[in-house]
Design a protein around this motif. Structure first.
Motif, PDB file in Angstrom:
ATOM      1  N   TYR A   1       3.872   5.535  -5.700  1.00  0.00           N
ATOM      2  CA  TYR A   1       3.719   5.539  -7.151  1.00  0.00           C
ATOM      3  C   TYR A   1       2.659   6.532  -7.574  1.00  0.00           C
ATOM      4  O   TYR A   1       2.870   7.339  -8.494  1.00  0.00           O
ATOM      5  CB  TYR A   1       3.340   4.120  -7.637  1.00  0.00           C
ATOM      6  N   LEU A   2       1.506   6.527  -6.918  1.00  0.00           N
ATOM      7  CA  LEU A   2       0.425   7.450  -7.274  1.00  0.00           C
ATOM      8  C   LEU A   2       0.847   8.908  -7.073  1.00  0.00           C
ATOM      9  O   LEU A   2       0.510   9.773  -7.879  1.00  0.00           O
ATOM     10  CB  LEU A   2      -0.838   7.126  -6.473  1.00  0.00           C
TER      11      LEU A   2
ATOM     12  N   GLN B   1       2.938  10.002  -9.933  1.00  0.00           N
ATOM     13  CA  GLN B   1       2.163  10.185 -11.150  1.00  0.00           C
ATOM     14  C   GLN B   1       1.414  11.518 -11.170  1.00  0.00           C
ATOM     15  O   GLN B   1       1.093  12.031 -12.227  1.00  0.00           O
ATOM     16  CB  GLN B   1       1.163   9.025 -11.329  1.00  0.00           C
ATOM     17  N   GLU B   2       1.124  12.062  -9.996  1.00  0.00           N
ATOM     18  CA  GLU B   2       0.400  13.329  -9.918  1.00  0.00           C
ATOM     19  C   GLU B   2       1.191  14.473 -10.524  1.00  0.00           C
ATOM     20  O   GLU B   2       0.603  15.384 -11.094  1.00  0.00           O
ATOM     21  CB  GLU B   2       0.055  13.673  -8.464  1.00  0.00           C
TER      22      GLU B   2
ATOM     23  N   LEU C   1       2.296   1.703  -3.411  1.00  0.00           N
ATOM     24  CA  LEU C   1       1.257   2.221  -4.308  1.00  0.00           C
ATOM     25  C   LEU C   1       1.062   3.719  -4.089  1.00  0.00           C
ATOM     26  O   LEU C   1       0.967   4.490  -5.053  1.00  0.00           O
ATOM     27  CB  LEU C   1      -0.055   1.470  -4.087  1.00  0.00           C
ATOM     28  N   LEU C   2       1.000   4.150  -2.825  1.00  0.00           N
ATOM     29  CA  LEU C   2       0.853   5.582  -2.545  1.00  0.00           C
ATOM     30  C   LEU C   2       2.023   6.381  -3.101  1.00  0.00           C
ATOM     31  O   LEU C   2       1.830   7.466  -3.666  1.00  0.00           O
ATOM     32  CB  LEU C   2       0.717   5.820  -1.040  1.00  0.00           C
TER      33      LEU C   2
ATOM     34  N   SER D   1       0.830  -1.203   0.000  1.00  0.00           N
ATOM     35  CA  SER D   1       0.000   0.000   0.000  1.00  0.00           C
ATOM     36  C   SER D   1       0.867   1.256   0.000  1.00  0.00           C
ATOM     37  O   SER D   1       0.586   2.223  -0.722  1.00  0.00           O
ATOM     38  CB  SER D   1      -0.942  -0.008   1.201  1.00  0.00           C
TER      39      SER D   1
END
Length: 189
Positions: free
Chosen positions: A182-183, A186-187, A179-180, A176
């Motif tokens: 990575y996200l 991407q922002e 993932l955070l 998790s």
């Protein structure tokens, strides 16, 4: 979940589906995330209490909770030859750099010794000193009943299940966090 928690969950109105904090059907109860959120709050509350127990046990022997956790882990994992910093860090789910800093403090206090690992001279092996063994032994008089009380409501079967679940949840927690990260990356693109 306690009866009080269930009642709180049952009597709280859920917002629109778009405000759900989870989407997996296994985590939804009556199409709401209220039970999931209560699980998170209860988990945080319990984790806080576990940390405070560690802090207070450490204080009894002049250490921080983190230093106490590292010291007791060295004692339990050292075997006959000692334990490496990376093995210790992996066991505790901490970074090697952080463990090294904390271990160096324990070395200065005369609680841990470091010696060169004969199979890899770039690494060290850690063992506790007699002073540390004596301190940890003296602490068992309060540590044992504190730990017993912390998990008093668990049966042997529930304890086994909890151990397995927590081990799995540490792994999914790491996923998790990745993932955070990575996200978030991407922002900015």
């Amino acid at each position: 979940m306690t009866t009080k928690s269930r009642e709180r969950t049952r009597h709280t109105k859920a917002g629109p589906e778009s405000s759900l904090t989870v989407s997996r059907p296994e985590l939804l109860v009556d199409n709401t995330d209220l039970a999931f959120r209560q699980l998170i709050y209860d988990t945080l509350a319990f984790a806080s209490r576990v940390q405070e127990v560690r802090n207070r046990l450490g204080q009894r022997i002049g250490l921080t909770g983190t230093a106490f956790t590292i010291l007791i882990s060295v004692r339990h994992l050292q075997g006959d030859d000692g334990i490496g910093v990376n093995q210790l860090a992996d066991h505790l789910h901490l970074s090697g750099a952080f463990v090294t800093i904390e271990v160096n403090k324990l070395v200065k206090e005369g609680l841990v010794t470091k010696r060169t690992n004969p199979s890899d001279r770039r690494r060290v092996l850690l063992t506790v000193t007699q002073k540390a063994r004596d301190l940890l032994q003296s602490l068992t008089v309060i540590q044992r009943p504190a730990n017993d009380a912390l998990f008093a409501d668990l049966t042997a079967e529930e304890f086994h299940i909890l151990r397995n679940l927590m081990s799995r949840l540490v792994v999914t927690g790491d996923k998790s966090l990745a993932l955070l990260d990575y996200l978030a990356s991407q922002e900015g693109q």
